[in-house]
Design an enzyme around this catalytic site. Structure first.
Site, PDB file in Angstrom:
ATOM      1  CD  GLU A  90     -10.005 -17.465 -63.623  1.00 47.51           C
ATOM      2  OE1 GLU A  90      -9.411 -17.563 -64.704  1.00 47.51           O
ATOM      3  OE2 GLU A  90     -10.684 -16.470 -63.324  1.00 47.51           O
ATOM      4  CB  CYS A 104      -6.178 -13.884 -54.557  1.00 53.19           C
ATOM      5  SG  CYS A 104      -7.801 -13.185 -54.827  1.00 53.19           S
ATOM      6  CB  CYS A 111     -20.462 -13.455 -57.032  1.00 56.85           C
ATOM      7  SG  CYS A 111     -20.863 -12.405 -55.604  1.00 56.85           S
ATOM      8  CB  CYS A 115     -20.676  -5.562 -57.769  1.00 57.61           C
ATOM      9  SG  CYS A 115     -20.951  -5.931 -56.026  1.00 57.61           S
ATOM     10  CB  CYS A 118     -17.609  -7.297 -59.935  1.00 63.71           C
ATOM     11  SG  CYS A 118     -16.910  -8.896 -59.489  1.00 63.71           S
ATOM     12  N   GLY A 158     -16.598 -14.769 -55.865  1.00 67.15           N
ATOM     13  CA  GLY A 158     -17.596 -15.051 -54.844  1.00 67.15           C
ATOM     14  C   GLY A 158     -17.598 -14.107 -53.669  1.00 67.15           C
ATOM     15  CD  GLU A 159     -19.583 -11.109 -49.806  1.00 64.66           C
ATOM     16  OE1 GLU A 159     -18.979 -10.267 -50.489  1.00 64.66           O
ATOM     17  OE2 GLU A 159     -19.351 -11.273 -48.586  1.00 64.66           O
ATOM     18  CB  SER A 190     -12.384  -8.929 -49.515  1.00 67.60           C
ATOM     19  OG  SER A 190     -12.960  -7.861 -50.243  1.00 67.60           O
ATOM     20  CB  SER A 213     -16.366  -4.387 -51.663  1.00 67.17           C
ATOM     21  OG  SER A 213     -15.318  -5.240 -52.041  1.00 67.17           O
ATOM     22  CG  LEU A 214     -16.988   2.542 -49.103  1.00 62.26           C
ATOM     23  CD1 LEU A 214     -18.201   2.324 -48.212  1.00 62.26           C
ATOM     24  CD2 LEU A 214     -15.998   3.497 -48.419  1.00 62.26           C
ATOM     25  CG  ASN A 289      -8.198  -4.437 -63.108  1.00 64.57           C
ATOM     26  OD1 ASN A 289      -7.231  -3.908 -63.633  1.00 64.57           O
ATOM     27  ND2 ASN A 289      -8.144  -4.989 -61.918  1.00 64.57           N
ATOM     28  CB  CYS A 334      -8.732  -9.386 -56.503  1.00 60.52           C
ATOM     29  SG  CYS A 334      -7.554 -10.476 -55.711  1.00 60.52           S
TER      30      CYS A 334
HETATM   31  N1  SAH Z   1     -17.018 -10.487 -52.903  1.00 61.52           N
HETATM   32  C1  SAH Z   1     -15.967  -9.938 -52.135  1.00 61.52           C
HETATM   33  C2  SAH Z   1     -14.615 -10.476 -52.466  1.00 61.52           C
HETATM   34  C3  SAH Z   1     -14.266 -10.638 -53.927  1.00 61.52           C
HETATM   35  S1  SAH Z   1     -14.089  -9.185 -54.914  1.00 61.52           S
HETATM   36  C4  SAH Z   1     -15.985  -8.422 -52.212  1.00 61.52           C
HETATM   37  O1  SAH Z   1     -16.687  -7.879 -53.036  1.00 61.52           O
HETATM   38  O2  SAH Z   1     -15.305  -7.807 -51.409  1.00 61.52           O
HETATM   39  C5  SAH Z   1     -12.462  -8.618 -54.582  1.00 61.52           C
HETATM   40  C6  SAH Z   1     -12.250  -7.119 -54.828  1.00 61.52           C
HETATM   41  O3  SAH Z   1     -12.124  -6.822 -56.226  1.00 61.52           O
HETATM   42  C7  SAH Z   1     -13.409  -6.282 -54.325  1.00 61.52           C
HETATM   43  O4  SAH Z   1     -13.001  -5.154 -53.632  1.00 61.52           O
HETATM   44  C8  SAH Z   1     -14.071  -5.914 -55.620  1.00 61.52           C
HETATM   45  O5  SAH Z   1     -14.871  -4.828 -55.466  1.00 61.52           O
HETATM   46  C9  SAH Z   1     -12.893  -5.690 -56.529  1.00 61.52           C
HETATM   47  N2  SAH Z   1     -13.273  -5.598 -57.941  1.00 61.52           N
HETATM   48  C10 SAH Z   1     -14.359  -6.126 -58.534  1.00 61.52           C
HETATM   49  N3  SAH Z   1     -14.399  -5.794 -59.836  1.00 61.52           N
HETATM   50  C11 SAH Z   1     -13.306  -5.047 -60.084  1.00 61.52           C
HETATM   51  C12 SAH Z   1     -12.799  -4.411 -61.263  1.00 61.52           C
HETATM   52  N4  SAH Z   1     -13.411  -4.486 -62.427  1.00 61.52           N
HETATM   53  N5  SAH Z   1     -11.652  -3.714 -61.142  1.00 61.52           N
HETATM   54  C13 SAH Z   1     -10.996  -3.655 -59.966  1.00 61.52           C
HETATM   55  N6  SAH Z   1     -11.418  -4.238 -58.837  1.00 61.52           N
HETATM   56  C14 SAH Z   1     -12.574  -4.922 -58.894  1.00 61.52           C
HETATM   57 FE1  SF4 Z   2     -19.539 -10.506 -55.833  1.00 65.92          FE
HETATM   58 FE2  SF4 Z   2     -17.521  -9.131 -54.725  1.00 65.92          FE
HETATM   59 FE3  SF4 Z   2     -17.898  -9.143 -57.389  1.00 65.92          FE
HETATM   60 FE4  SF4 Z   2     -19.618  -7.843 -55.843  1.00 65.92          FE
HETATM   61  S1  SF4 Z   2     -17.439  -7.368 -56.100  1.00 65.92           S
HETATM   62  S2  SF4 Z   2     -20.163  -9.223 -57.527  1.00 65.92           S
HETATM   63  S3  SF4 Z   2     -19.678  -9.149 -54.049  1.00 65.92           S
HETATM   64  S4  SF4 Z   2     -17.365 -10.900 -56.137  1.00 65.92           S
END
Ligand code: SAH
Ligand code: SF4
Length: 342
Positions: A90, A104, A111, A115, A118, A158-159, A190, A213-214, A289, A334
């Site tokens: 997507e 985006c 991935c 996390c 996510c 994806g990462e 990111s 992504s902290l 989300n 995202c």
């Molecule tokens: N893998 C990379 C890029 C994709 S994720 C990364 O983790 O940075 C893009 C962003 O969406 C990241 O900051 C991620 O932490 C955030 N994200 C993931 N799950 C989410 C959720 N359920 N609600 C809001 N943001 C989320």
């Molecule tokens: Fe992968 Fe980014 Fe989602 Fe973590 S937040 S699972 S690194 S896509």
């Protein structure tokens, strides 16, 4: 057959030269592929007919197939693409308040970072995208919306730093002025923080916009929600970021999904202030989300508490923004890019 959208201009020049074409033909082909966005070599009319036919015997233009497009109330437009092997990914076109657009893009099918909050992380990993599959998302969406330019954020499925070579290549291809001509200043990578490739990025593509992504500045908590923190601890990531070259007047963004009772406490404010005070950075608070794949384990911090959290950090001199997550009504925000069908 060579996947022409996966080649940098330099690579295409080299291949064309070796096949007896003039070098300048590569620029002409790039213009047709990326400015006019043709999907068939027969439309590259600056070339003679037999040259076009020869090209189409040796190269192919990766055909991204659109399975569906959904448009949210706020205008975010989600594209579900089918790849040649049937995998689904997507991408999202997001209209910005200033009249500009952001695309985006996804970098992997799924991935492997896992996390906990996510949706993509919950679906597991299938494969890396090729450079052409990444570039193709931007090329397709620009064409579909008659846009010449957009910002590109690597925040889809994806990462990016787990697919380093193809991601870097996709950026180099998009930066080519003979083609899409999207400058580094318009691109944001990111990452969850893969230290060794983050270190390489510093040398390969300095001055790109970077988002980390902290999600927690407390190591034990970060390890709970982001298992990758055990392999690449936050402390090491921050060390690499200390001298990361950022574009002029820009800061490194720390993305922080706010989860009720988990990372929104006083302890978290203290820890954030400690790590951010000596880094040119800003904190982007993101309302969590909810998604089927996450279950009920995590709840979003209420908006009024997010605002209080932000204010307490601002009082400590930290630069904080709160993201209005575009597209959440169509699961296009995202971090919500996961397709059950794949
Ligand atoms: N893998 C990379 C890029 C994709 S994720 C990364 O983790 O940075 C893009 C962003 O969406 C990241 O900051 C991620 O932490 C955030 N994200 C993931 N799950 C989410 C959720 N359920 N609600 C809001 N943001 C989320
Ligand atoms: Fe992968 Fe980014 Fe989602 Fe973590 S937040 S699972 S690194 S896509």
């Amino acid at each position: 057959m060579i996947d022409i959208l996966s080649l940098t201009l330099g690579e295409l020049e080299g291949i064309l030269l070796s096949k007896g074409y003039e070098k300048y033909r590569a620029r002409q082909i790039f213009a047709f592929l990326y400015k006019q966005k043709v999907d068939d070599f027969s439309l590259i009319t600056v070339l003679k007919k037999d040259a076009r036919e020869q090209l189409s015997r040796e190269f192919f233009i990766y055909p991204l197939k659109v399975k569906s497009i959904s448009i949210g109330n706020d205008g975010a437009k989600k594209y579900l693409f089918e790849l040649l092997d049937g995998s689904l990914i997507e991408s999202v076109l997001i209209p910005m308040d200033n009249g500009k657009f952001t695309i985006c893009v996804s970098t992997q099918v799924g991935c492997m970072m896992g996390c906990k909050f996510c949706a993509t992380g919950r679906m597991g990993f299938k494969r890396n995208l090729t450079a052409s599959e990444i570039v193709g998302q931007v090329r397709y969406i620009l064409k579909d919306n008659s846009l010449r330019i957009a910002n590109v954020v690597y925040m889809g499925m994806g990462e990016p730093l787990d697919n380093y070579n193809n991601v870097i290549k996709s950026m180099l291809i998009m930066m080519e002025e003979a083609g899409l001509d999207i400058s580094k200043r318009r691109m944001t990578l990111s990452t969850c923080g893969i230290t060794p490739t983050l270190e390489r990025l510093k040398k390969d593509l300095p001055y790109i916009n970077l988002a980390l992504s902290l999600h927690s500045a407390v190591p034990e908590k970060r390890s709970i929600i982001m298992p990758i923190n055990k392999k690449y601890p936050l402390e090491d990531i921050l060390n690499v970021l200390k001298d990361f070259p950022v574009p002029r007047r820009k800061r490194i963004t720390f993305e922080y999904v706010m989860i009720k009772g988990l990372n929104d406490t006083r302890e978290d404010i203290k820890a954030l202030a400690r790590i951010m005070s000596n880094l040119k950075s800003k904190l982007n608070l993101i309302p969590l989300n909810k998604h089927d794949l996450i279950g009920t384990k995590f709840e979003p911090t209420p908006v009024s508490d997010i605002e209080k959290f932000a204010q307490q950090l601002r009082d400590k001199g930290i630069f904080v923004t709160i993201r209005k997550s575009k597209g959440s009504d169509i699961s296009a925000a995202c971090g919500m890019l996961a397709t059950k069908a794949s």
